[in-house]
Scaffold this motif. Structure first.
Motif, PDB file in Angstrom:
ATOM      1  N   UNK A  10     -63.768 -36.597 -30.837  1.00 42.99           N
ATOM      2  CA  UNK A  10     -64.762 -37.418 -31.530  1.00 42.99           C
ATOM      3  C   UNK A  10     -65.931 -36.557 -32.012  1.00 42.99           C
ATOM      4  N   UNK A  11     -66.298 -35.556 -31.212  1.00 42.07           N
ATOM      5  CA  UNK A  11     -67.400 -34.679 -31.601  1.00 42.07           C
ATOM      6  C   UNK A  11     -67.016 -33.861 -32.831  1.00 42.07           C
ATOM      7  N   UNK A  12     -65.807 -33.359 -32.858  1.00 40.24           N
ATOM      8  CA  UNK A  12     -65.346 -32.597 -34.026  1.00 40.24           C
ATOM      9  C   UNK A  12     -65.382 -33.458 -35.278  1.00 40.24           C
ATOM     10  N   UNK A  13     -64.956 -34.703 -35.143  1.00 41.65           N
ATOM     11  CA  UNK A  13     -64.972 -35.623 -36.290  1.00 41.65           C
ATOM     12  C   UNK A  13     -66.410 -35.894 -36.740  1.00 41.65           C
ATOM     13  N   UNK A  14     -67.334 -36.048 -35.791  1.00 38.17           N
ATOM     14  CA  UNK A  14     -68.739 -36.273 -36.139  1.00 38.17           C
ATOM     15  C   UNK A  14     -69.312 -35.092 -36.916  1.00 38.17           C
ATOM     16  N   UNK A  15     -68.984 -33.899 -36.474  1.00 36.54           N
ATOM     17  CA  UNK A  15     -69.492 -32.698 -37.146  1.00 36.54           C
ATOM     18  C   UNK A  15     -68.973 -32.626 -38.575  1.00 36.54           C
ATOM     19  N   UNK A  31     -73.335 -26.651 -45.853  1.00 42.27           N
ATOM     20  CA  UNK A  31     -73.244 -25.302 -45.290  1.00 42.27           C
ATOM     21  C   UNK A  31     -74.489 -24.980 -44.472  1.00 42.27           C
ATOM     22  N   UNK A  32     -75.653 -25.363 -44.977  1.00 37.83           N
ATOM     23  CA  UNK A  32     -76.896 -25.144 -44.230  1.00 37.83           C
ATOM     24  C   UNK A  32     -76.851 -25.883 -42.889  1.00 37.83           C
ATOM     25  N   UNK A  37     -76.044 -25.719 -36.959  1.00 34.81           N
ATOM     26  CA  UNK A  37     -75.233 -26.077 -35.793  1.00 34.81           C
ATOM     27  C   UNK A  37     -74.751 -24.805 -35.098  1.00 34.81           C
ATOM     28  N   UNK A  38     -74.286 -23.824 -35.869  1.00 32.15           N
ATOM     29  CA  UNK A  38     -73.833 -22.557 -35.282  1.00 32.15           C
ATOM     30  C   UNK A  38     -74.963 -21.874 -34.511  1.00 32.15           C
ATOM     31  N   UNK A  39     -76.169 -21.910 -35.055  1.00 34.83           N
ATOM     32  CA  UNK A  39     -77.313 -21.298 -34.366  1.00 34.83           C
ATOM     33  C   UNK A  39     -77.599 -22.033 -33.052  1.00 34.83           C
ATOM     34  N   UNK A  45     -74.674 -21.156 -25.862  1.00 29.69           N
ATOM     35  CA  UNK A  45     -73.816 -20.149 -25.230  1.00 29.69           C
ATOM     36  C   UNK A  45     -74.641 -19.148 -24.422  1.00 29.69           C
ATOM     37  N   UNK A  46     -75.796 -18.745 -24.963  1.00 28.46           N
ATOM     38  CA  UNK A  46     -76.629 -17.751 -24.293  1.00 28.46           C
ATOM     39  C   UNK A  46     -77.382 -18.332 -23.098  1.00 28.46           C
ATOM     40  N   UNK A  47     -77.907 -19.540 -23.272  1.00 28.84           N
ATOM     41  CA  UNK A  47     -78.742 -20.158 -22.244  1.00 28.84           C
ATOM     42  C   UNK A  47     -78.333 -21.624 -22.043  1.00 28.84           C
TER      43      UNK A  47
END
Length: 106
Positions: A10-15, A31-32, A37-39, A45-47
Motif C-alpha cells: 500500500x505504501x508503494x502504491x501511495x508513493x 521528480x522533485x 522522498x529519497x532524501x 537509513x542513517x538515523x
C-alpha cells in the motif's frame, strides 16, 4: 550498516500515486517529490531513531514518522531487526492514522 527498506504494498502504491499527481500538476514536480522522498529515506537509513514516535500507535510498537522536505508528506516506518518497514507515504492532511492497521509488531 544500513538495513534495507521493505515498503508495504500500500505504501508503494501511495508513493507512485503521489508522484504521478505532482507530475500532472507541473512537469518535473513529480521528480522533485521523489528526490525529497529519497532524501528523507536517506535520513531514516542513517538515523532511524531520530524521527518522533507516532502518536496513537501502541507503546510496544515503535512506529516513527519522518517529514518529506518541501512537501506535505511524511514517511511512517517501523524499525525491525533486519530491515526498516515502510508503512506509509502519507499526506499530512489525510485522515490521521489511516495506515495504523499496517503495523506488525517487530
Amino acid at each position: 550498516m544500513n538495513r534495507p527498506f521493505r515498503p508495504e504494498p500500500e505504501a508503494s502504491a501511495e508513493l507512485e500515486e503521489a508522484a504521478l499527481w505532482y507530475e500532472s500538476q507541473r512537469p518535473g514536480l513529480g521528480t522533485e517529490f521523489l528526490e525529497a522522498v529519497d532524501a528523507a529515506l536517506d535520513r531514516i537509513a542513517r538515523w532511524p531513531q531520530a524521527a518522533p514516535r507516532v502518536p496513537g500507535v501502541a507503546a510496544d510498537v515503535p512506529a516513527r514518522k519522518a517529514p518529506v522536505s518541501n512537501f506535505p508528506y511524511h514517511i511512517a516506518y517501523l524499525e525491525m531487526p533486519d530491515a526498516i518497514s515502510i508503512l506509509a507515504f502519507a499526506h499530512d492532511r489525510r485522515e490521521p492514522g489511516y495506515w495504523h492497521s499496517r503495523v506488525k509488531k517487530p
